[in-house]
Design an enzyme around this catalytic site. Sequence first.
Site, PDB file in Angstrom:
ATOM      1  N   GLU A 192     143.470  40.641 -66.077  1.00  0.00           N
ATOM      2  CA  GLU A 192     143.115  41.254 -64.803  1.00  0.00           C
ATOM      3  C   GLU A 192     144.167  42.260 -64.353  1.00  0.00           C
ATOM      4  O   GLU A 192     145.275  42.321 -64.886  1.00  0.00           O
ATOM      5  CB  GLU A 192     142.939  40.169 -63.734  1.00  0.00           C
ATOM      6  CG  GLU A 192     141.753  39.278 -63.992  1.00  0.00           C
ATOM      7  CD  GLU A 192     141.519  38.248 -62.911  1.00  0.00           C
ATOM      8  OE1 GLU A 192     140.459  37.605 -62.969  1.00  0.00           O
ATOM      9  OE2 GLU A 192     142.372  38.065 -62.019  1.00  0.00           O
ATOM     10  N   GLU A 250     135.991  38.695 -74.035  1.00  0.00           N
ATOM     11  CA  GLU A 250     135.076  39.062 -75.109  1.00  0.00           C
ATOM     12  C   GLU A 250     135.291  40.508 -75.550  1.00  0.00           C
ATOM     13  O   GLU A 250     135.282  40.821 -76.740  1.00  0.00           O
ATOM     14  CB  GLU A 250     133.619  38.873 -74.658  1.00  0.00           C
ATOM     15  CG  GLU A 250     133.271  37.441 -74.288  1.00  0.00           C
ATOM     16  CD  GLU A 250     133.487  37.096 -72.816  1.00  0.00           C
ATOM     17  OE1 GLU A 250     132.809  36.184 -72.320  1.00  0.00           O
ATOM     18  OE2 GLU A 250     134.331  37.737 -72.155  1.00  0.00           O
ATOM     19  N   CYS A 259     129.535  38.106 -69.498  1.00  0.00           N
ATOM     20  CA  CYS A 259     128.978  38.905 -68.405  1.00  0.00           C
ATOM     21  C   CYS A 259     128.126  40.037 -68.991  1.00  0.00           C
ATOM     22  O   CYS A 259     128.101  40.262 -70.203  1.00  0.00           O
ATOM     23  CB  CYS A 259     130.106  39.462 -67.537  1.00  0.00           C
ATOM     24  SG  CYS A 259     131.040  40.808 -68.295  1.00  0.00           S
ATOM     25  N   ASN A 303     140.958  37.109 -70.969  1.00  0.00           N
ATOM     26  CA  ASN A 303     140.765  38.121 -69.936  1.00  0.00           C
ATOM     27  C   ASN A 303     142.112  38.534 -69.351  1.00  0.00           C
ATOM     28  O   ASN A 303     143.043  37.735 -69.252  1.00  0.00           O
ATOM     29  CB  ASN A 303     139.785  37.654 -68.854  1.00  0.00           C
ATOM     30  CG  ASN A 303     140.175  36.385 -68.132  1.00  0.00           C
ATOM     31  OD1 ASN A 303     140.563  35.401 -68.749  1.00  0.00           O
ATOM     32  ND2 ASN A 303     140.048  36.388 -66.816  1.00  0.00           N
ATOM     33  N   CYS A 359     137.572  41.788 -69.824  1.00  0.00           N
ATOM     34  CA  CYS A 359     137.126  40.436 -70.160  1.00  0.00           C
ATOM     35  C   CYS A 359     137.600  40.041 -71.556  1.00  0.00           C
ATOM     36  O   CYS A 359     137.818  40.900 -72.415  1.00  0.00           O
ATOM     37  CB  CYS A 359     135.604  40.363 -70.119  1.00  0.00           C
ATOM     38  SG  CYS A 359     134.874  40.742 -68.525  1.00  0.00           S
TER      39      CYS A 359
END
Length: 160
Positions: free
Chosen positions: A64, A75, A112, A62, A73
Site C-alpha cells: 500500500e 496478485e 479484486c 500487497n 495488490c
Amino acid sequence: MKELKVETKLVVFDSINELNKQEQEWMLKAIEARKKAYAPYSNFQVGAALVLDNQVVLEGSNQENAAYPSGLCAERVVIFYAGANYPTNKVQKMFISASSMEKESVTPIPPCGACRQSIAEYEIKQDLNIEIYFMGAKGAVYKSHSLKNLLPFLFDKANL
C-alpha cells in the site's frame, strides 16, 4: 428479448488439508507472503504464490501507499514480476490468501476486479488456463479452473 444465464463452477475444499501435498505447500507460501504485506492503511493483507511451467514458485504481497492508487495488490505484484522476469514461461497456478488484520477472515476471498483483469491478460496471452486457489486466513479453499470463471465477460485485445 432473451435472457442470458452465466454460471460459475468452483471446486470447494473444506480446508487446506484437503488439497494435495504440493498444493498445500504452495498455499502455505501464499499464507507466508500474506504475512509480509505492507498494509498500514487498510489493515488488509493479501499474499499470492504463482507456479510457473518450469515449477518455479514466485511470491508477492500487497503493497500500500498513502496515495492509494499507487499501491498494488499481491496478485498483480506476483504476476507482473513473472511477466518481467520469466517472459517465456507460462503461469499454471495461483494461490491466494487474504485476511483483515482486525479480524481473521474465514471466507475465501477472490482477487479484486483489477487483478482479475490483469490475470486475464496473462491467461489470454499464453492461451492456457490459470488455476486459481483462494482462501481467507483459514477455512475453506475455493479453486477455479480458469480466470474466466471469475470474470466471464473478459475485456481483451479482441475488443480494441
